[in-house]
Design an enzyme around this catalytic site. Sequence first.
Site, PDB file in Angstrom:
ATOM      1  N   GLU A  35       0.858  -1.198   0.000  1.00  0.00           N
ATOM      2  CA  GLU A  35       0.000   0.000   0.000  1.00  0.00           C
ATOM      3  C   GLU A  35       0.887   1.238   0.000  1.00  0.00           C
ATOM      4  O   GLU A  35       1.835   1.329   0.764  1.00  0.00           O
ATOM      5  CB  GLU A  35      -0.922  -0.037   1.233  1.00  0.00           C
ATOM      6  CG  GLU A  35      -1.693   1.225   1.510  1.00  0.00           C
ATOM      7  CD  GLU A  35      -2.581   1.689   0.344  1.00  0.00           C
ATOM      8  OE1 GLU A  35      -3.439   0.922  -0.100  1.00  0.00           O
ATOM      9  OE2 GLU A  35      -2.379   2.836  -0.129  1.00  0.00           O
ATOM     10  N   GLY A 146      -8.053   0.245  -6.981  1.00  0.00           N
ATOM     11  CA  GLY A 146      -9.171   1.175  -6.811  1.00  0.00           C
ATOM     12  C   GLY A 146      -9.349   2.200  -7.913  1.00  0.00           C
ATOM     13  O   GLY A 146      -9.039   1.942  -9.080  1.00  0.00           O
ATOM     14  N   SER A 147      -9.839   3.376  -7.503  1.00  0.00           N
ATOM     15  CA  SER A 147     -10.204   4.400  -8.488  1.00  0.00           C
ATOM     16  C   SER A 147      -9.885   5.790  -7.962  1.00  0.00           C
ATOM     17  O   SER A 147      -9.622   5.964  -6.770  1.00  0.00           O
ATOM     18  CB  SER A 147     -11.702   4.283  -8.788  1.00  0.00           C
ATOM     19  OG  SER A 147     -12.447   4.485  -7.600  1.00  0.00           O
ATOM     20  N   GLY A 182     -22.518  17.279 -10.816  1.00  0.00           N
ATOM     21  CA  GLY A 182     -22.832  15.850 -10.724  1.00  0.00           C
ATOM     22  C   GLY A 182     -23.741  15.553  -9.550  1.00  0.00           C
ATOM     23  O   GLY A 182     -23.388  15.837  -8.402  1.00  0.00           O
ATOM     24  N   ALA A 183     -24.930  15.001  -9.843  1.00  0.00           N
ATOM     25  CA  ALA A 183     -25.897  14.673  -8.789  1.00  0.00           C
ATOM     26  C   ALA A 183     -25.896  13.185  -8.487  1.00  0.00           C
ATOM     27  O   ALA A 183     -26.937  12.557  -8.335  1.00  0.00           O
ATOM     28  CB  ALA A 183     -27.291  15.150  -9.182  1.00  0.00           C
ATOM     29  N   ILE A 186     -21.835  11.074  -4.462  1.00  0.00           N
ATOM     30  CA  ILE A 186     -20.859  11.988  -3.845  1.00  0.00           C
ATOM     31  C   ILE A 186     -21.414  13.410  -3.802  1.00  0.00           C
ATOM     32  O   ILE A 186     -21.382  14.077  -2.765  1.00  0.00           O
ATOM     33  CB  ILE A 186     -19.510  11.946  -4.612  1.00  0.00           C
ATOM     34  CG1 ILE A 186     -18.856  10.576  -4.421  1.00  0.00           C
ATOM     35  CG2 ILE A 186     -18.580  13.075  -4.145  1.00  0.00           C
ATOM     36  CD1 ILE A 186     -17.508  10.419  -5.097  1.00  0.00           C
ATOM     37  N   GLY A 272     -18.057  11.281 -11.298  1.00  0.00           N
ATOM     38  CA  GLY A 272     -17.710   9.866 -11.398  1.00  0.00           C
ATOM     39  C   GLY A 272     -16.251   9.624 -11.062  1.00  0.00           C
ATOM     40  O   GLY A 272     -15.501  10.566 -10.780  1.00  0.00           O
ATOM     41  N   HIS A 445     -43.155  -5.396  16.059  1.00  0.00           N
ATOM     42  CA  HIS A 445     -43.878  -4.135  16.119  1.00  0.00           C
ATOM     43  C   HIS A 445     -43.512  -3.405  17.393  1.00  0.00           C
ATOM     44  O   HIS A 445     -43.492  -4.028  18.450  1.00  0.00           O
ATOM     45  CB  HIS A 445     -45.390  -4.383  16.091  1.00  0.00           C
ATOM     46  CG  HIS A 445     -46.177  -3.121  16.236  1.00  0.00           C
ATOM     47  ND1 HIS A 445     -46.335  -2.222  15.204  1.00  0.00           N
ATOM     48  CD2 HIS A 445     -46.825  -2.592  17.309  1.00  0.00           C
ATOM     49  CE1 HIS A 445     -47.058  -1.200  15.617  1.00  0.00           C
ATOM     50  NE2 HIS A 445     -47.360  -1.394  16.893  1.00  0.00           N
TER      51      HIS A 445
END
Length: 466
Positions: A35, A146-147, A182-183, A186, A272, A445
């Site tokens: 990592e 990942g991204s 962007g909706a 995030i 994105g 309940h």
Amino acid sequence: MTTSAYQLAIIGGGPGGYVAAIRAAQLGFKVAIIEKEKNLGGTCLNWGCIPSKALLTSTEHYHAAQEKFSAHGITFKELQVDIPTLMKRKEGVVGNMAKGIDFLMKKNKIDRINGFARFLDANSVEVDNNGTKQTVTADRFLIATGSVPIELPFLKFDGETVVSSDQAIAFPKAPKSLLVIGAGAIGLELGSVWKRLGTEVKVLEFLPRIAPGFDLEVATHLQRSLTKQGIQFHLKTKVESAKVTKNSVTLEGSEEGKPCTFTAEKVLVAVGRKPFFEGLGLEKVGVQLTARNRIQVDSHFRTNIPTIFAIGDVIDGPMLAHKAEEDGVAFAELLAGKPGHVNYDLVPGVVYTSPEGAGVGLTEDQCKEKGLAIKIGKFNFMGNGRAVAADAAEGFVKIIADAKSDRVLGFHILSANASELIAEAVLLMEFGGSSEDLARTIHAHPTTTEALKEAALAVEGRALHA
Ligand code: NAI
């Protein structure tokens, strides 16, 4: 003959990578995890899911104190929010969870290697830790890198005025105004956080709707609710150019075909994410990509190179932490000769706004596109005693079932705790359940889960409290 140091070396310690490491170690493999960042946990733990949920919780408390407490007879002289304290709490949450992952690595005897990995050949990588280099050899490598956020070509991230989610979880104070491009999850989640802290938030979305991927009815109601909370939406809006100064940004483009201009202190670009494998040396070893620039894998997560595998955001499928985790477990089990499997048709999606939106399976529009004959059952939380008592009666449950077989095809929820409620729907669908199965299942309940049962009853027009 040289032998590899590890049976499996995993590149990337996010939810995909570290979970794969644990499962592979449980199954007896000698595992290393490489990592580049200080903490394991990847985007999800360090800049994504977990810190954003900490901020959403803090700001939801603040918002509730402002808007809801007086109806409960709770009043106070002066309400204040201290953003440095709120951020410190968030960092504490992240730090604790990161320590937890370190503990899990030790417990499972997984070697942690710090640094940036680059393939030398199909069985070795060079790991560069701030200039100190070492070669790590392994029988197999798993790419779980990942991204990263997508950048708009005319609006480069500068970390100050033009930011990605990485910075928008850590503003030192609430900006006066924030544009969100962007909706998606995030934009809506971080837009909510800063709106609750006093920022003027405008969301600019290319599509005629918010929350793509979610059932349109959930998205439409969510938009109405967020608008009531003060977030301004500009749909069918295309941003084409930008002027950025140190303290402000002006965006130009078109809204419903007409020219438009927006100015604010900061802009969050949330259009994105894209897979991250820059500098990994994939071209050197000849790993093939798909037409959509993801790493090509088969059903066993094998790339075209026999010793190299890939999971999570770098391969096809939704870029979600829980999907990456499932990939990781299935990968390790398949490697051990066990029947690892991921049901990609049943990956739940959640947006952690207030109320939350959650869905699994097909949306109503997808059923129509496929020409499926369906029946729908809906139940509004206004008819659920627990939700009303909890002051959380906004939203509904919608079940889509096959008209003939009654098998549940899709499940969509808008509610305060939709992220938790959706688990019952996923389980039902994983077992191929019908709306009748759910309708006949006893629910305690009073709980909000009763709304799921009521929606199931509504499929045949027999909801009891509607
Ligand atoms: P997204 O793909 O979910 O949404 C991006 C939105 O931006 C879309 O509605 C798209 O139409 C719009 N868009 C794209 N280009 C645009 C332009 N030039 N102008 C205006 N609008 C434009 O992406 P998002 O929200 O950035 O999330 C990235 C990934 O991270 C997604 O896969 C998402 O599912 C995941 N994620 C999931 C979360 C969750 O599960 N709660 C939270 C945060 C992220």
